[in-house]
Design a protein around this motif. Structure first.
Motif, PDB file in Angstrom:
ATOM      1  N   ASP A 124       0.828  -1.202   0.000  1.00  0.00           N
ATOM      2  CA  ASP A 124       0.000   0.000   0.000  1.00  0.00           C
ATOM      3  C   ASP A 124       0.862   1.252   0.000  1.00  0.00           C
ATOM      4  O   ASP A 124       0.470   2.289   0.508  1.00  0.00           O
ATOM      5  CB  ASP A 124      -0.936   0.004   1.212  1.00  0.00           C
ATOM      6  CG  ASP A 124      -0.167  -0.019   2.526  1.00  0.00           C
ATOM      7  OD1 ASP A 124       1.042  -0.309   2.485  1.00  0.00           O
ATOM      8  OD2 ASP A 124      -0.769   0.279   3.573  1.00  0.00           O
ATOM      9  N   ARG A 125       2.044   1.160  -0.578  1.00  0.00           N
ATOM     10  CA  ARG A 125       2.954   2.286  -0.645  1.00  0.00           C
ATOM     11  C   ARG A 125       3.325   2.571  -2.098  1.00  0.00           C
ATOM     12  O   ARG A 125       3.319   1.688  -2.943  1.00  0.00           O
ATOM     13  CB  ARG A 125       4.239   2.010   0.157  1.00  0.00           C
ATOM     14  CG  ARG A 125       4.003   1.767   1.654  1.00  0.00           C
ATOM     15  CD  ARG A 125       3.468   3.035   2.313  1.00  0.00           C
ATOM     16  NE  ARG A 125       3.407   2.897   3.758  1.00  0.00           N
ATOM     17  CZ  ARG A 125       2.316   2.571   4.428  1.00  0.00           C
ATOM     18  NH1 ARG A 125       1.195   2.312   3.779  1.00  0.00           N
ATOM     19  NH2 ARG A 125       2.336   2.506   5.745  1.00  0.00           N
ATOM     20  N   SER A 137       2.257   6.674   1.550  1.00  0.00           N
ATOM     21  CA  SER A 137       1.003   5.966   1.320  1.00  0.00           C
ATOM     22  C   SER A 137       0.456   6.398  -0.032  1.00  0.00           C
ATOM     23  O   SER A 137       0.717   7.505  -0.513  1.00  0.00           O
ATOM     24  CB  SER A 137       0.004   6.285   2.436  1.00  0.00           C
ATOM     25  OG  SER A 137      -0.311   7.660   2.441  1.00  0.00           O
TER      26      SER A 137
END
Length: 400
Positions: free
Chosen positions: A266-267, A294
């Motif tokens: 999720d980066r 993020s």
């Protein structure tokens, strides 16, 4: 000794166990037909086992040692008629060497790969079959199971050893890449703290002074961009990932990745969002290491940078140069958009907000404020610099 060390230790254990097994068989058979000769062969086998256990790791399995190992083992195998009766050999009794005969096949496989292991196994198998045939065994009834197992052992062990060496080489390259990346990052930090800041100051002050100083400032700005690109380390590529290498990550670290992406699940690496803005008039410079944020934060920063560059296109002369600089400073990621336009007149931003034109107020300030960041705008007749700063909430790889 490297990765081969465990293989040599395993072969040494196998040889020792095989000598013990051969001695047990000799004792249970009452010494075969010629006990003295039998125990003499066992002594030779034990002595050679002790020698090879010490010689292989230190000599790195040189060809003379490998050939000597093959010759000694074949000699012990062919000495079976001196120990065992002709009827026993022709009847299919295991030779005096028993399983010890597989030692050279394993050693050749580890030292020179599966082809060498197969060649050694073929020579020893041929010697075994010739021995049995010479002692009266019918050619049609010659046992081939042992030869097949010996051949498979040499090939499989050689193949596994080769894979292990390749893995060791990949690990060594990964460590070198990590060390090189760390050194370049260290140099980049030092350059940023000294040379790059001086060049940026010269560029800004030269533009403010004008005249020949403006040309000097322009050249300083170009050199600043070139130097930033020089100290930048590329992100890991798919090719490196396929080779088992992982850029600057250590060989024992894995990152949770999205297929086709450059970061954890999720980066997002902010550099990947900024690079597309680069063009003939826009220079994008990023640090040596990834700038992970993020996904939502990274895309908002990227959109704010896009809005700032749109303002350069709209309000500056055609061909006006602009620079985008991104870096991580402690717990914050900072992106600055600098141009060499005429600057923003006093009160212009406030008037634009009052007139309902929210390009800066919403597209830049609003976006960054919503994600907990700050915006600082510095403007003069020499140009404008918009500095965006957001928390570095994911500035490092996740390691598992």
């Amino acid at each position: 000794m490297g990765i081969e060390g465990p293989f040599w230790r395993a072969i040494a254990v196998f040889r020792i166990a095989s000598v013990v097994y051969a001695a047990i068989l000799l004792a249970r058979a009452g010494g075969y037909g010629h006990p003295v000769a039998g125990w003499l062969v066992i002594v030779v086998m034990a002595t050679w086992t002790a020698f090879t256990a010490a010689a292989y790791p230190s000599a790195r399995a040189s060809w003379p040692l490998l050939l000597a190992d093959l010759a000694v083992t074949a000699g012990c195998l062919l000495s079976a008629p001196l120990v065992q009766d002709r009827a026993a050999i022709s009847g299919g009794v295991m030779p005096i060497t028993a399983t010890w005969v597989a030692g050279p096949a394993l050693a050749w496989g580890v030292a020179r790969g599966r082809r060498a292991g197969a060649a050694s196994a073929a020579i020893l198998s041929a010697a075994d079959l010739w021995l049995r045939g010479s002692q009266g065994m019918n050619f049609a009834s010659l046992p081939v199971n042992g030869a097949v197992l010996l051949f498979l052992a040499g090939v499989v062990v050689g193949h596994v050893a080769q894979l292990a060496r390749e893995a060791e080489e990949l690990m060594r390259r990964a460590v070198q890449l990590e060390a090189a990346g760390r050194e370049r990052e260290r140099l980049a930090r030092g350059i940023h703290d000294s040379v790059l800041q001086v060049l940026a100051l010269v560029q800004r002050r030269g533009a403010e002074i004008g005249g020949e100083a403006a040309e000097l400032g322009r050249l300083a700005g170009e050199q600043e961009s070139a130097l930033r690109a020089l100290v930048q380390v590329p992100a890991p590529t798919d090719d490196l990932a396929e080779d088992g290498l992982t850029g600057q990550r250590g060989p024992r670290q894995r990152a949770l990745r999205v297929p086709g992406k450059g970061g954890p699940a999720d980066r997002v690496d902010l550099r990947d969002l900024l690079r597309p803005y680069g063009s003939a008039r826009v220079t994008v410079s990023a640090p040596a290491t990834p700038l992970f944020l993020s996904a939502g934060t990274a895309h908002e920063v990227g959109a704010a940078v896009g809005a700032a560059l749109d303002n350069v296109s709209k309000h500056c002369a055609e061909g006006t140069r602009a620079w985008v600089f991104a870096e991580q400073d402690g717990e914050a990621v900072t992106v600055s958009v600098r141009d060499e336009g005429p600057g923003i007149p006093d009160g212009r931003l406030e008037q634009a907000a009052a007139d309902g034109r929210m390009g800066v107020a919403r597209s830049i300030r609003g976006r960054i404020a919503d994600i907990g960041g700050t915006v600082e705008i510095t403007s003069s007749h020499a140009g404008t610099e918009i500095e965006l700063s957001v928390p570095a909430d994911a500035g490092r790889w996740w390691r598992v």
